[in-house]
Design a protein around this motif. Structure first.
Motif, short mmCIF file in Angstrom:
data_model
loop_
_atom_site.label_atom_id
_atom_site.label_comp_id
_atom_site.label_asym_id
_atom_site.label_seq_id
_atom_site.Cartn_x
_atom_site.Cartn_y
_atom_site.Cartn_z
N THR A 9 4.83 4.26 -18.71
CA THR A 9 5.76 5.27 -18.19
C THR A 9 5.84 5.20 -16.67
O THR A 9 6.80 5.66 -16.08
CB THR A 9 5.33 6.68 -18.62
N ILE A 10 4.81 4.61 -16.05
CA ILE A 10 4.82 4.35 -14.60
C ILE A 10 4.32 2.93 -14.39
O ILE A 10 3.22 2.58 -14.83
CB ILE A 10 3.91 5.33 -13.83
N ARG A 11 5.13 2.12 -13.74
CA ARG A 11 4.73 0.73 -13.44
C ARG A 11 4.68 0.54 -11.93
O ARG A 11 5.65 0.85 -11.22
CB ARG A 11 5.71 -0.25 -14.07
N SER A 12 3.56 0.03 -11.46
CA SER A 12 3.38 -0.24 -10.03
C SER A 12 2.98 -1.70 -9.88
O SER A 12 2.01 -2.15 -10.50
CB SER A 12 2.30 0.68 -9.46
N ASP A 13 3.73 -2.46 -9.09
CA ASP A 13 3.56 -3.91 -9.00
C ASP A 13 2.80 -4.33 -7.74
O ASP A 13 3.01 -3.76 -6.67
CB ASP A 13 4.92 -4.59 -9.03
N TYR A 14 1.97 -5.39 -7.90
CA TYR A 14 1.13 -5.86 -6.81
C TYR A 14 1.08 -7.39 -6.77
O TYR A 14 1.09 -8.04 -7.81
CB TYR A 14 -0.29 -5.30 -6.94
N ARG A 15 1.03 -7.92 -5.56
CA ARG A 15 0.79 -9.34 -5.35
C ARG A 15 -0.66 -9.58 -4.94
O ARG A 15 -1.19 -10.67 -5.12
CB ARG A 15 1.72 -9.88 -4.25
N ILE A 57 0.83 -1.20 0.00
CA ILE A 57 0.00 0.00 0.00
C ILE A 57 0.87 1.26 0.00
O ILE A 57 0.64 2.20 -0.78
CB ILE A 57 -0.94 0.01 1.22
N VAL A 58 1.89 1.28 0.85
CA VAL A 58 2.78 2.44 0.93
C VAL A 58 3.49 2.65 -0.39
O VAL A 58 3.59 3.79 -0.90
CB VAL A 58 3.79 2.28 2.09
N ASP A 59 4.00 1.58 -0.99
CA ASP A 59 4.70 1.71 -2.27
C ASP A 59 3.78 2.27 -3.35
O ASP A 59 4.18 3.13 -4.14
CB ASP A 59 5.24 0.35 -2.71
N GLY A 60 2.55 1.78 -3.37
CA GLY A 60 1.60 2.26 -4.37
C GLY A 60 1.29 3.74 -4.21
O GLY A 60 1.25 4.49 -5.20
N ILE A 61 1.10 4.18 -2.98
CA ILE A 61 0.82 5.59 -2.72
C ILE A 61 2.01 6.47 -3.11
O ILE A 61 1.85 7.54 -3.71
CB ILE A 61 0.44 5.80 -1.25
N GLU A 62 3.21 6.00 -2.81
CA GLU A 62 4.41 6.77 -3.16
C GLU A 62 4.58 6.86 -4.68
O GLU A 62 4.98 7.90 -5.21
CB GLU A 62 5.64 6.15 -2.52
N GLN A 63 4.27 5.79 -5.40
CA GLN A 63 4.45 5.78 -6.84
C GLN A 63 3.39 6.61 -7.56
O GLN A 63 3.67 7.21 -8.60
CB GLN A 63 4.42 4.35 -7.37
N LEU A 64 2.19 6.65 -7.02
CA LEU A 64 1.07 7.26 -7.74
C LEU A 64 0.61 8.58 -7.12
O LEU A 64 -0.28 9.23 -7.68
CB LEU A 64 -0.12 6.29 -7.77
N GLY A 65 1.22 8.99 -6.04
CA GLY A 65 0.74 10.16 -5.31
C GLY A 65 0.74 11.45 -6.10
O GLY A 65 -0.09 12.33 -5.86
N ASP A 66 1.65 11.59 -7.06
CA ASP A 66 1.74 12.83 -7.85
C ASP A 66 1.09 12.70 -9.22
O ASP A 66 1.29 13.55 -10.08
CB ASP A 66 3.22 13.22 -8.02
N LEU A 67 0.29 11.67 -9.41
CA LEU A 67 -0.33 11.43 -10.70
C LEU A 67 -1.34 12.51 -11.04
O LEU A 67 -2.09 12.98 -10.19
CB LEU A 67 -1.03 10.07 -10.66
N ASN A 68 -1.34 12.92 -12.31
CA ASN A 68 -2.35 13.86 -12.79
C ASN A 68 -3.74 13.21 -12.72
O ASN A 68 -3.84 11.98 -12.60
CB ASN A 68 -2.05 14.27 -14.23
N PRO A 69 -4.81 14.01 -12.81
CA PRO A 69 -6.15 13.40 -12.86
C PRO A 69 -6.19 12.29 -13.89
O PRO A 69 -5.77 12.47 -15.04
CB PRO A 69 -7.04 14.58 -13.26
N ALA A 70 -6.65 11.12 -13.48
CA ALA A 70 -6.49 9.93 -14.31
C ALA A 70 -7.82 9.23 -14.58
O ALA A 70 -8.77 9.33 -13.80
CB ALA A 70 -5.53 8.95 -13.64
N VAL A 71 -7.84 8.50 -15.68
CA VAL A 71 -8.97 7.66 -16.07
C VAL A 71 -8.46 6.23 -16.18
O VAL A 71 -7.44 5.97 -16.82
CB VAL A 71 -9.56 8.11 -17.42
N SER A 72 -9.16 5.30 -15.54
CA SER A 72 -8.80 3.89 -15.66
C SER A 72 -9.56 3.27 -16.82
O SER A 72 -10.78 3.45 -16.95
CB SER A 72 -9.14 3.13 -14.37
N ILE A 73 -8.83 2.53 -17.65
CA ILE A 73 -9.44 1.82 -18.77
C ILE A 73 -9.25 0.33 -18.55
O ILE A 73 -8.12 -0.15 -18.39
CB ILE A 73 -8.80 2.24 -20.12
#
Length: 218
Positions: free
Chosen positions: A114-120, A27-43
Protein backbone atom coordinates in the motif's frame (compact mmCIF):
# COMPACT_ATOMS: atom_id res chain seq x y z
CA UNK A 1 51.49 19.22 -2.52
CA UNK A 2 49.69 19.75 -5.87
CA UNK A 3 47.30 22.68 -5.81
CA UNK A 4 44.41 20.39 -6.78
CA UNK A 5 44.96 18.34 -3.59
CA UNK A 6 45.37 21.29 -1.24
CA UNK A 7 41.68 21.90 -0.65
CA UNK A 8 39.14 19.15 -0.03
CA UNK A 9 36.53 20.88 -2.17
CA UNK A 10 38.78 20.26 -5.19
CA UNK A 11 38.57 16.52 -4.63
CA UNK A 12 34.86 16.45 -5.40
CA UNK A 13 34.37 15.58 -9.04
CA UNK A 14 31.18 16.49 -10.84
CA UNK A 15 29.95 12.87 -10.65
CA UNK A 16 30.66 12.70 -6.92
CA UNK A 17 28.78 15.95 -6.37
CA UNK A 18 25.73 14.63 -8.20
CA UNK A 19 25.91 11.43 -6.16
CA UNK A 20 25.64 13.50 -2.97
CA UNK A 21 22.53 15.21 -4.32
CA UNK A 22 21.02 11.82 -5.21
CA UNK A 23 21.72 10.55 -1.71
CA UNK A 24 20.11 13.61 -0.10
CA UNK A 25 17.14 13.37 -2.45
CA UNK A 26 16.61 9.71 -1.57
CA UNK A 27 16.65 10.50 2.15
CA UNK A 28 14.17 13.37 1.72
CA UNK A 29 11.85 11.25 -0.43
CA UNK A 30 11.89 8.45 2.12
CA UNK A 31 11.07 10.78 5.01
CA UNK A 32 8.22 12.37 3.05
CA UNK A 33 6.76 8.98 2.11
CA UNK A 34 7.03 7.42 5.57
CA UNK A 35 6.70 10.40 7.88
CA UNK A 36 3.02 9.77 8.70
CA UNK A 37 3.37 6.03 9.14
CA UNK A 38 1.65 4.42 12.11
CA UNK A 39 3.85 2.60 14.66
CA UNK A 40 5.45 -0.09 12.54
CA UNK A 41 7.19 -3.45 12.78
CA UNK A 42 9.77 -4.52 10.22
CA UNK A 43 9.67 -8.14 9.12
CA UNK A 44 12.74 -9.59 7.41
CA UNK A 45 13.15 -12.97 5.75
CA UNK A 46 14.21 -14.90 2.70
CA UNK A 47 13.15 -13.78 -0.77
CA UNK A 48 13.46 -17.41 -1.91
CA UNK A 49 10.55 -18.96 -0.02
CA UNK A 50 7.68 -20.08 -2.24
CA UNK A 51 3.99 -19.37 -1.50
CA UNK A 52 3.32 -23.06 -0.82
CA UNK A 53 5.91 -23.19 1.99
CA UNK A 54 4.42 -23.36 5.53
CA UNK A 55 6.79 -20.56 6.51
CA UNK A 56 5.13 -18.28 3.95
CA UNK A 57 1.73 -18.88 5.54
CA UNK A 58 3.13 -18.38 9.05
CA UNK A 59 4.61 -15.03 8.00
CA UNK A 60 1.31 -13.97 6.42
CA UNK A 61 -0.49 -14.80 9.66
CA UNK A 62 2.09 -12.91 11.72
CA UNK A 63 1.65 -9.73 9.67
CA UNK A 64 -2.15 -10.07 9.80
CA UNK A 65 -2.02 -10.29 13.60
CA UNK A 66 0.32 -7.31 13.87
CA UNK A 67 -1.96 -5.11 11.77
CA UNK A 68 -5.03 -6.15 13.73
CA UNK A 69 -3.11 -5.18 16.87
CA UNK A 70 -2.62 -1.68 15.44
CA UNK A 71 0.85 -1.84 13.87
CA UNK A 72 1.93 -1.17 10.31
CA UNK A 73 4.22 -3.69 8.62
CA UNK A 74 7.44 -2.81 6.78
CA UNK A 75 9.37 -5.22 4.55
CA UNK A 76 11.93 -5.00 1.78
CA UNK A 77 9.02 -5.14 -0.66
CA UNK A 78 10.26 -8.14 -2.62
CA UNK A 79 9.14 -11.76 -3.05
CA UNK A 80 9.24 -14.69 -0.64
CA UNK A 81 8.69 -13.91 3.02
CA UNK A 82 8.63 -10.18 2.28
CA UNK A 83 5.65 -10.79 0.02
CA UNK A 84 4.05 -13.01 2.65
CA UNK A 85 4.28 -10.25 5.26
CA UNK A 86 2.94 -7.60 2.89
CA UNK A 87 0.10 -9.90 1.90
CA UNK A 88 -0.92 -10.45 5.52
CA UNK A 89 -0.79 -6.73 6.25
CA UNK A 90 -2.71 -5.75 3.13
CA UNK A 91 -5.45 -8.35 3.58
CA UNK A 92 -5.87 -7.26 7.20
CA UNK A 93 -6.51 -3.69 6.00
CA UNK A 94 -3.27 -2.36 7.47
CA UNK A 95 -0.43 -0.28 6.09
CA UNK A 96 1.76 -2.61 4.03
CA UNK A 97 5.07 -0.87 3.33
CA UNK A 98 7.79 -2.01 0.95
CA UNK A 99 11.25 -0.42 0.94
CA UNK A 100 12.18 -1.56 -2.54
CA UNK A 101 15.85 -1.73 -3.51
CA UNK A 102 17.01 -1.47 -7.13
CA UNK A 103 19.42 -4.32 -7.87
CA UNK A 104 21.50 -5.28 -10.94
CA UNK A 105 19.36 -8.43 -11.21
CA UNK A 106 16.13 -6.52 -10.83
CA UNK A 107 13.99 -7.61 -7.89
CA UNK A 108 10.37 -6.85 -8.63
CA UNK A 109 8.22 -5.39 -5.85
CA UNK A 110 5.38 -7.61 -4.73
CA UNK A 111 1.74 -6.74 -5.43
CA UNK A 112 0.63 -6.31 -1.82
CA UNK A 113 2.17 -2.92 -1.08
CA UNK A 114 0.00 0.00 0.00
CA UNK A 115 3.11 2.20 0.36
CA UNK A 116 6.15 1.71 -1.87
CA UNK A 117 9.40 3.57 -1.25
CA UNK A 118 12.26 3.06 -3.72
CA UNK A 119 16.01 3.10 -3.03
CA UNK A 120 19.26 2.80 -4.94
CA UNK A 121 21.47 2.85 -1.85
CA UNK A 122 21.35 0.07 0.74
CA UNK A 123 22.54 2.31 3.56
CA UNK A 124 19.65 4.75 3.08
CA UNK A 125 17.17 1.89 2.96
CA UNK A 126 18.59 0.55 6.23
CA UNK A 127 18.31 4.03 7.72
CA UNK A 128 14.59 4.04 6.90
CA UNK A 129 14.10 0.60 8.43
CA UNK A 130 15.66 1.77 11.68
CA UNK A 131 14.00 5.20 11.70
CA UNK A 132 10.42 3.99 11.19
CA UNK A 133 10.35 0.53 12.81
CA UNK A 134 9.59 0.14 16.49
CA UNK A 135 10.50 -3.56 16.42
CA UNK A 136 12.29 -6.03 14.15
CA UNK A 137 11.18 -9.58 13.44
CA UNK A 138 13.64 -11.85 11.63
CA UNK A 139 12.06 -14.82 9.93
CA UNK A 140 14.49 -17.39 8.48
CA UNK A 141 16.60 -15.73 5.80
CA UNK A 142 20.01 -15.27 4.25
CA UNK A 143 22.68 -12.60 4.09
CA UNK A 144 20.20 -9.72 3.72
CA UNK A 145 18.34 -10.74 6.85
CA UNK A 146 21.61 -11.11 8.76
CA UNK A 147 22.72 -7.70 7.53
CA UNK A 148 19.61 -5.97 8.85
CA UNK A 149 19.81 -7.78 12.17
CA UNK A 150 23.47 -7.02 12.80
CA UNK A 151 22.98 -3.37 11.84
CA UNK A 152 20.22 -2.95 14.42
CA UNK A 153 22.10 -4.79 17.15
CA UNK A 154 25.26 -2.73 16.61
CA UNK A 155 23.29 0.53 16.74
CA UNK A 156 21.60 -0.50 19.99
CA UNK A 157 24.83 -1.90 21.45
CA UNK A 158 26.68 1.35 20.76
CA UNK A 159 23.73 3.46 21.96
CA UNK A 160 23.22 5.17 18.63
CA UNK A 161 19.51 4.37 18.77
CA UNK A 162 17.07 3.59 21.57
CA UNK A 163 16.65 -0.13 22.29
CA UNK A 164 13.68 -1.81 20.63
CA UNK A 165 12.53 -5.43 20.39
CA UNK A 166 14.50 -7.66 18.02
CA UNK A 167 12.90 -11.07 17.59
CA UNK A 168 14.49 -14.11 15.97
CA UNK A 169 11.57 -16.27 14.84
CA UNK A 170 12.17 -20.01 14.91
CA UNK A 171 14.46 -21.57 17.53
CA UNK A 172 15.41 -24.47 15.29
CA UNK A 173 16.53 -22.23 12.44
CA UNK A 174 18.49 -19.72 14.55
CA UNK A 175 19.93 -22.13 17.15
CA UNK A 176 23.25 -22.67 15.34
CA UNK A 177 23.92 -18.94 15.06
CA UNK A 178 22.98 -18.30 18.67
CA UNK A 179 25.16 -21.19 19.87
CA UNK A 180 28.04 -19.58 17.94
CA UNK A 181 27.29 -16.24 19.60
CA UNK A 182 27.52 -17.91 23.00
CA UNK A 183 30.31 -20.41 22.35
CA UNK A 184 32.60 -18.19 20.30
CA UNK A 185 31.79 -14.48 20.53
CA UNK A 186 31.06 -14.43 24.27
CA UNK A 187 33.73 -17.00 25.19
CA UNK A 188 36.42 -15.04 23.35
CA UNK A 189 35.23 -11.73 24.79
CA UNK A 190 34.24 -10.26 21.43
CA UNK A 191 30.81 -9.45 22.86
CA UNK A 192 29.59 -9.49 26.43
CA UNK A 193 27.02 -11.90 27.81
CA UNK A 194 24.72 -8.91 28.28
CA UNK A 195 24.80 -8.27 24.53
CA UNK A 196 22.78 -11.45 24.04
CA UNK A 197 19.90 -9.62 25.71
CA UNK A 198 19.63 -7.39 22.62
CA UNK A 199 17.35 -10.00 21.04
CA UNK A 200 14.88 -12.67 21.97
CA UNK A 201 14.02 -15.97 20.29
CA UNK A 202 10.40 -16.99 19.79
CA UNK A 203 8.52 -19.64 17.84
CA UNK A 204 4.99 -18.51 17.05
CA UNK A 205 3.21 -15.41 15.70
CA UNK A 206 1.17 -15.30 18.90
CA UNK A 207 4.31 -15.11 21.03
CA UNK A 208 5.83 -12.43 18.80
CA UNK A 209 2.76 -10.18 18.80
CA UNK A 210 2.31 -10.54 22.56
CA UNK A 211 5.99 -9.68 23.12
CA UNK A 212 5.80 -6.59 20.93
CA UNK A 213 2.57 -5.42 22.57
CA UNK A 214 4.31 -5.60 25.96
CA UNK A 215 7.31 -3.59 24.77
CA UNK A 216 5.88 -1.24 22.12
CA UNK A 217 2.92 0.69 23.52
CA UNK A 218 0.66 2.42 21.00
Amino acid sequence: MPASRQYLINDLSMSESWRLFKIMSEIVDGIEQLGDLNPAVSIFGSARVSPDDPLYHETTRLADMLCRAGYSVITGGGPGLMEAANKGASEAGGESVGLHIHLPLEQQPNKYLTIRSDYRYFFIRKLMFVKYAMAYIAMPGGFGTLDELSEAMVLIQTRRIKPFPIIFMGRQFWSGLIDWFKGTLVDKGYVSANDLELFTVLDTPEEAVAYIRRHVII
